[in-house]
Design a protein around this motif. Structure first.
Motif, PDB file in Angstrom:
ATOM      1  N   GLU A  61       0.939  -1.215   0.165  1.00  0.00           N
ATOM      2  CA  GLU A  61      -0.085  -0.103   0.020  1.00  0.00           C
ATOM      3  C   GLU A  61       0.854   1.221   0.061  1.00  0.00           C
ATOM      4  OE1 GLU A  61      -3.639   1.917   2.630  1.00  0.00           O
ATOM      5  OE2 GLU A  61      -3.458  -0.166   2.555  1.00  0.00           O
ATOM      6  N   LEU A  62       2.025   1.076   0.557  1.00  0.00           N
ATOM      7  CA  LEU A  62       2.816   2.260   0.709  1.00  0.00           C
ATOM      8  C   LEU A  62       3.601   2.460  -0.793  1.00  0.00           C
ATOM      9  CD1 LEU A  62       4.525   4.607   1.914  1.00  0.00           C
ATOM     10  CD2 LEU A  62       6.249   2.760   2.873  1.00  0.00           C
ATOM     11  N   LEU A  63       3.775   1.437  -1.190  1.00  0.00           N
ATOM     12  CA  LEU A  63       4.337   1.584  -2.418  1.00  0.00           C
ATOM     13  C   LEU A  63       3.326   2.127  -3.551  1.00  0.00           C
ATOM     14  CD1 LEU A  63       6.384  -1.824  -2.831  1.00  0.00           C
ATOM     15  CD2 LEU A  63       7.446   0.811  -2.698  1.00  0.00           C
ATOM     16  N   HIS A  64       2.154   1.677  -3.493  1.00  0.00           N
ATOM     17  CA  HIS A  64       0.826   2.087  -4.275  1.00  0.00           C
ATOM     18  C   HIS A  64       0.997   3.586  -4.212  1.00  0.00           C
ATOM     19  CE1 HIS A  64      -2.565   1.917  -6.467  1.00  0.00           C
ATOM     20  NE2 HIS A  64      -3.489   2.323  -5.574  1.00  0.00           N
ATOM     21  N   VAL A  65       0.679   4.195  -2.919  1.00  0.00           N
ATOM     22  CA  VAL A  65       0.806   5.651  -2.765  1.00  0.00           C
ATOM     23  C   VAL A  65       1.995   6.219  -3.580  1.00  0.00           C
ATOM     24  CG1 VAL A  65       0.730   7.447  -0.913  1.00  0.00           C
ATOM     25  CG2 VAL A  65      -0.447   5.710  -0.865  1.00  0.00           C
ATOM     26  N   ALA A  66       3.161   5.853  -3.153  1.00  0.00           N
ATOM     27  CA  ALA A  66       4.337   6.370  -3.805  1.00  0.00           C
ATOM     28  C   ALA A  66       4.676   6.393  -5.153  1.00  0.00           C
ATOM     29  CB  ALA A  66       5.551   5.570  -3.241  1.00  0.00           C
ATOM     30  N   THR A  67       4.240   5.303  -5.971  1.00  0.00           N
ATOM     31  CA  THR A  67       4.424   5.322  -7.469  1.00  0.00           C
ATOM     32  C   THR A  67       3.387   5.973  -8.099  1.00  0.00           C
ATOM     33  OG1 THR A  67       3.128   2.938  -7.330  1.00  0.00           O
ATOM     34  CG2 THR A  67       5.585   3.018  -7.429  1.00  0.00           C
ATOM     35  N   LEU A  68       2.050   6.181  -7.615  1.00  0.00           N
ATOM     36  CA  LEU A  68       1.049   6.894  -7.969  1.00  0.00           C
ATOM     37  C   LEU A  68       1.444   8.396  -8.191  1.00  0.00           C
ATOM     38  CD1 LEU A  68      -2.332   5.307  -6.939  1.00  0.00           C
ATOM     39  CD2 LEU A  68      -1.429   5.572  -9.085  1.00  0.00           C
ATOM     40  N   ALA A  69       2.245   8.884  -7.028  1.00  0.00           N
ATOM     41  CA  ALA A  69       2.801  10.006  -7.013  1.00  0.00           C
ATOM     42  C   ALA A  69       3.749  10.612  -7.917  1.00  0.00           C
ATOM     43  CB  ALA A  69       3.146  10.790  -5.341  1.00  0.00           C
ATOM     44  N   GLN A  70       4.532   9.415  -7.932  1.00  0.00           N
ATOM     45  CA  GLN A  70       5.879   9.566  -9.057  1.00  0.00           C
ATOM     46  C   GLN A  70       5.336   9.689 -10.242  1.00  0.00           C
ATOM     47  OE1 GLN A  70       9.260   6.873  -8.901  1.00  0.00           O
ATOM     48  NE2 GLN A  70       7.980   5.761 -10.583  1.00  0.00           N
ATOM     49  N   GLU A  71       4.082   8.906 -10.553  1.00  0.00           N
ATOM     50  CA  GLU A  71       3.361   8.806 -11.966  1.00  0.00           C
ATOM     51  C   GLU A  71       2.672  10.469 -12.235  1.00  0.00           C
ATOM     52  OE1 GLU A  71       0.549   6.128 -14.395  1.00  0.00           O
ATOM     53  OE2 GLU A  71       0.619   5.808 -12.451  1.00  0.00           O
ATOM     54  N   SER A 127      10.081  13.590   0.415  1.00  0.00           N
ATOM     55  CA  SER A 127       9.496  13.041   1.723  1.00  0.00           C
ATOM     56  C   SER A 127       9.064  11.589   1.408  1.00  0.00           C
ATOM     57  CB  SER A 127       8.280  13.928   2.075  1.00  0.00           C
ATOM     58  OG  SER A 127       8.630  15.204   2.225  1.00  0.00           O
ATOM     59  N   ILE A 128       8.623  11.504   0.312  1.00  0.00           N
ATOM     60  CA  ILE A 128       8.413  10.014   0.072  1.00  0.00           C
ATOM     61  C   ILE A 128       9.454   9.044  -0.025  1.00  0.00           C
ATOM     62  CG2 ILE A 128       7.203   8.351  -1.718  1.00  0.00           C
ATOM     63  CD1 ILE A 128       5.311  10.704  -2.357  1.00  0.00           C
ATOM     64  N   SER A 129      10.393   9.422  -0.698  1.00  0.00           N
ATOM     65  CA  SER A 129      11.697   8.782  -1.061  1.00  0.00           C
ATOM     66  C   SER A 129      12.456   8.459   0.436  1.00  0.00           C
ATOM     67  CB  SER A 129      12.751   9.696  -1.907  1.00  0.00           C
ATOM     68  OG  SER A 129      14.049   9.101  -2.258  1.00  0.00           O
ATOM     69  N   ALA A 130      12.464   9.481   1.027  1.00  0.00           N
ATOM     70  CA  ALA A 130      12.898   9.378   2.431  1.00  0.00           C
ATOM     71  C   ALA A 130      12.239   8.123   3.300  1.00  0.00           C
ATOM     72  CB  ALA A 130      13.013  10.536   2.950  1.00  0.00           C
TER      73      ALA A 130
END
Length: 865
Positions: A743-753, A796-799
């Motif tokens: 779920e964390l990766l889902h939030v992160a990769t959507l923000a990246q996209e 922030s997400i990266s960290a």
């Protein structure tokens, strides 16, 4: 030079092409073309070598030169057939053969090739006309049947108006009736004849054929003919006659084809309500069928399961209609079946449909199964034990499915648990261990590629999942290249029963939902791996538009993994859905709309330019094109039902992208260069590459800019949804950190996209000259503010991802996982097993969390300027 001498010089070119030495073939062609600059065959072979060398623009020039000569030579036509297929120009292929056949109307081989060219392009009307002409000219009866099946296939085509279909079937019937020899001289022709009679409901004629001695003989030896014979009988409602015939085969000829047992069952009781005969008659039929099946079960003993399965099915139907007089009969039959076939691997799947029991019968069955010995010394005993475990588990009630009771059950048997959540490396390892075949990539690749961009490390250069996407698409390339040949061979050998199946197979793959979902996932990963440029956007845009209007076929197999969960719980597919949401057609449509609209804004290729630059044929139009809406209108269609398959985070992402695109549309429309300017630049680049001008494009004499008479659109602030999107992601982050890694990766990769698509849709305005010429400088500070905020949130997400990666990969987390799993320790699942797998899980999670976190850092660096 003599023809023979020229042939000797051409032979090395063929040899080079056969061995894949395309560069050598091109060199050899160039030498010959210096001496024979107008030789069509050498030009064709060079065009083929260029295509295989991925030099499409250069190949196009030669291809068009050869087509203009309207070739008739067999070798040239064969070479050009491969060239045009490679370019996706199937309509030009049809035209080439039709022109050649017109020049040589007595050439039968050329007529066949023209027919097959139309078949490969699904031009059934033209195929029918050519076959009819060939039959009249060459008097080969096979061509008459080619004409018949072409009319049938035209009737089946989804784009044929419903009012035309009966007319085409009547035409096919009239043609087949005109044949000098009856259809029953050949089983395949007989099958075609029966299929037409069935469609037209000409029952009297069909019965006459079926009941004839030769018809009976054909149906007894041809499964395809017997299948359509059975369908004709059922369609007429002649269940009783079919049941008597099947009963005779079962009892007298010992036929154990399950279809024959079904015929007896359907003639006894329907498997749906209501009951259409009197209760007394129904009971008599049930008793008669029971007698037959019981006798067969006794005779066959453990040699065949059909008799007992038929008894179970009959009891299920009797219960449906309230005709069962023995409350415990079903459980007695289940026990009897298990006693005979409990050691068969298929036992559980056989019995599942019949475990429809009241509390008393269920208790009897459970007691019986729990008495199965847990000790085993043979494979047979082990299978019997496993089947008992499966059935006991299947019968659990909802109240019995608790964490505590599940742990107790694990002590009795080891079951598959969800170890792989957010451990993509291990998931891929399991997937590859399945050794799936090529065609299964269409049905099974969803197991690893659904939302694969969530776990992709493409941003740090890891191409594993991108490569997996490409490998999974090989079946679709093979389909395009090979299925047409299969169909042609089926025509040649008159396998008419197979032709519709090949065509359905071809169409289902051509319109595969999974193929296009994987294509979209590949693009989502690609924009994180490669720089977002105009070339990338232009290339992907055209294909995405083709995908959007397809009537998608969902060929995915959700039952390939055995489901041993309790009947009262969700099935395995529902339990293992990533984020609890499927990637269905609605999901695909939502993402396609924002990608197409976003890339349209970023691209200079509008419909006019695309029409000029498109190399292959456009996809065949479907019903979606006929509803009167333009592509733009279809892309703008939105409704709450479209969001049914989206997660909450995906829904917010789609909302953000729609608002961003709507806001930017007037500025892109104003700043986009006119089509003739875009085409002029394309022509210039083509001439630089090939030395030839772009065919059909006139280069304008303007200096590359058109004066704009209208004023530029007023600069408006970005919508609130756009401005606050990344702030919303930042607020969501603490909650996601407490959730599963996936779920964390889902939030992160959507923000990246979301950031990468912001880059894409503002790419046009990166050039100061474009902004200045179009008087849109007011957009620049707005873009800067949006990007700065997005980059800050991504930092922030990266960290957080790197921090979570360290935690999930630590020895403390590994030890906690081992401790939590200690209640399931068995001789097979010992401490070493838990340690090894816990380490694999930790390492896999750390790799993906670290990788995506560091990838975001790389993306921030690339687009910070």
């Amino acid at each position: 030079m003599s023809a023979a001498a020229l042939d000797r010089q051409i032979k090395p070119i063929y040899d080079a092409l056969d061995t894949g030495s395309n560069k050598s073939a091109i060199v050899a062609c160039n030498k010959l073309l210096k001496k024979h600059p107008k030789n069509e065959l050498v030009k064709s072979l060079k065009a083929l070598a260029l295509i295989r060398s991925q030099k499409v623009e250069e190949s196009l020039v030669l291809c068009d030169e050869v087509l203009e000569t309207k070739p008739t030579d067999d070798a040239v036509l064969t070479a050009m057939m491969h060239v045009l297929r490679g370019l996706g120009r199937h309509n030009d292929l049809v035209t080439m053969f039709e022109d050649a056949f017109k020049k040589q109307p007595t050439n039968e081989e050329l007529g066949q090739q023209t027919f097959f060219a139309n078949v490969r392009a699904n031009h059934w009307k033209s195929a029918h006309q050519i076959a009819t002409r060939m039959y009249k000219q060459f008097q080969e009866e096979r061509y008459l049947y080619w004409s018949v099946i072409s009319a049938v296939l035209q009737a089946k085509d989804a784009n044929t108006p419903p009012t035309m279909r009966p007319i085409l079937y009547k035409l096919a019937h009239r043609l087949i009736a005109s044949s000098p020899t009856p259809s029953y001289v050949n089983a395949e022709r007989f099958h075609l004849h029966l299929s037409i009679l069935r469609e037209l409901e000409l029952w009297e004629e069909a019965d006459k054929l079926i009941e004839s001695d030769v018809g009976k003989s054909i149906c007894s030896t041809s499964l395809a003919c017997d299948e359509i014979r059975r369908a004709i009988m059922i369609q007429q409602g002649r269940y009783q006659q079919e049941a008597k015939r099947a009963e005779q085969l079962i009892t007298e000829k010992k036929d154990r084809n399950w279809l024959e047992f079904l015929a007896v069952l359907d003639g006894t009781l329907p498997d749906t309500t209501p009951l259409i005969i009197g209760e007394a008659d129904a009971r008599e039929k049930v008793n008669h069928a029971q007698e037959i099946f019981s006798k067969i079960a006794e005779e066959d003993s453990t040699k065949d399961r059909s008799g007992l399965l038929a008894l179970l099915d009959l009891e299920k139907r009797a219960r449906l209609h309230g005709l069962s007089q023995e409350p415990t009969r079903m459980v007695s039959l289940l026990k009897q079946y298990f006693e005979k076939f409990g050691d068969k691997a298929c036992c559980f799947e056989d019995l599942k449909p019949f475990v429809i029991l009241d509390a008393e019968s269920l208790s009897i069955l459970r007691t019986f199964l729990e008495a199965i010995p847990t000790a085993f010394t043979t494979i047979s005993e082990l299978r019997r034990l496993i089947n008992s475990f499966k059935l006991i588990r299947y019968t659990l009630s909802e109240s019995e499915i608790t964490a505590e009771k599940e742990l107790i059950r694990v002590a009795a048997y080891a079951r598959y648990t969800d170890y792989l959540a957010s451990a993509p490396a291990l998931a891929l390892e399991h997937y590859r261990a399945m050794h799936i075949k090529q065609v299964q990539n269409d049905t099974l690749s969803h197991l690893i590629l659904s939302r694969a961009s969530t776990f992709s490390l493409g941003s740090i250069g890891d191409l594993t999942l991108l490569t997996e996407c490409l490998e999974s698409t090989q079946i679709y390339l093979s389909n395009t290249q090979e299925t047409g040949d299969f169909i042609a061979r089926a025509f040649q050998s008159e396998k008419y029963s197979q032709i519709p199946e090949f065509i359905v197979f071809e169409e289902r793959l051509d319109n595969s939902l999974q193929r296009d979902t994987v294509k979209l996932e590949h693009i989502r990963m690609r924009i994180a791996h490669e720089p977002v440029t105009n070339d990338l956007i232009d290339m992907e845009l055209i294909e995405l538009k083709f995908i959007f209007d397809r009537e998608h076929s969902d060929n995915r197999d959700f039952d390939i993994l055995p489901n041993y969960q309790p009947k009262a719980s969700k099935d395995l597919n529902e339990q293992t859905l990533l984020f609890g949401k499927p990637e269905g057609s609605k999901w695909l449509s939502c993402f396609l709309k924002v990608y197409i609209r976003g890339f349209q804004q970023a691209s200079d290729i509008d419909d006019t330019v695309e029409e000029k630059l498109l190399i292959g044929d456009r996809p065949k139009k479907t019903a979606k094109y006929e509803n009167g809406l333009t592509l733009k209108e279809r892309l703008m269609q939105r409704g709450p039902e479209d969001f049914a398959d989206l997660t909450e985070d995906e829904a917010k992402f789609i909302e953000y992208m729609n608002a961003l695109i709507d806001w930017l549309e007037p500025y892109h429309n104003y700043a986009r260069p006119p089509p003739d300017v875009v085409l002029a630049e394309a022509a210039k680049q083509t001439e630089l590459k090939t030395g030839h001008p772009l065919k059909g494009v006139e280069v304008p004499t303007t200096n590359g800019h058109h004066k704009k008479d209208e004023e530029p659109p007023t600069i408006m602030d970005a919508p609130e949804v756009v401005v606050k999107y990344f702030d919303g992601v930042k607020e969501r982050l603490p909650e996601a950190m407490k959730s599963s890694p996936s779920e964390l990766l889902h939030v992160a990769t959507l923000a990246q996209e979301a950031f990468l698509l912001l880059v894409a849709v503002t790419l046009r305005f990166k050039s100061p000259s474009v902004v200045k010429i179009n008087k849109l400088s007011g957009l620049v500070p707005i873009f800067k503010t949006l990007r700065t905020n997005a980059l800050s949130v991504l930092q922030s997400i990266s960290a957080e991802l790197v921090l979570r990666g360290k935690a999930d990969g630590s020895s403390d987390t590994r030890n906690a996982l081992i401790s939590n799993c200690s209640p399931i320790l068995t001789p097979q699942i010992d401490h070493d097993f838990l340690f090894i797998n816990a380490k694999k899980i930790g390492d896999s999670r750390r790799k993906v969390l670290d990788g995506i976190g560091n990838g975001i850092t790389r993306i921030r660096a690339a687009y910070s300027a």
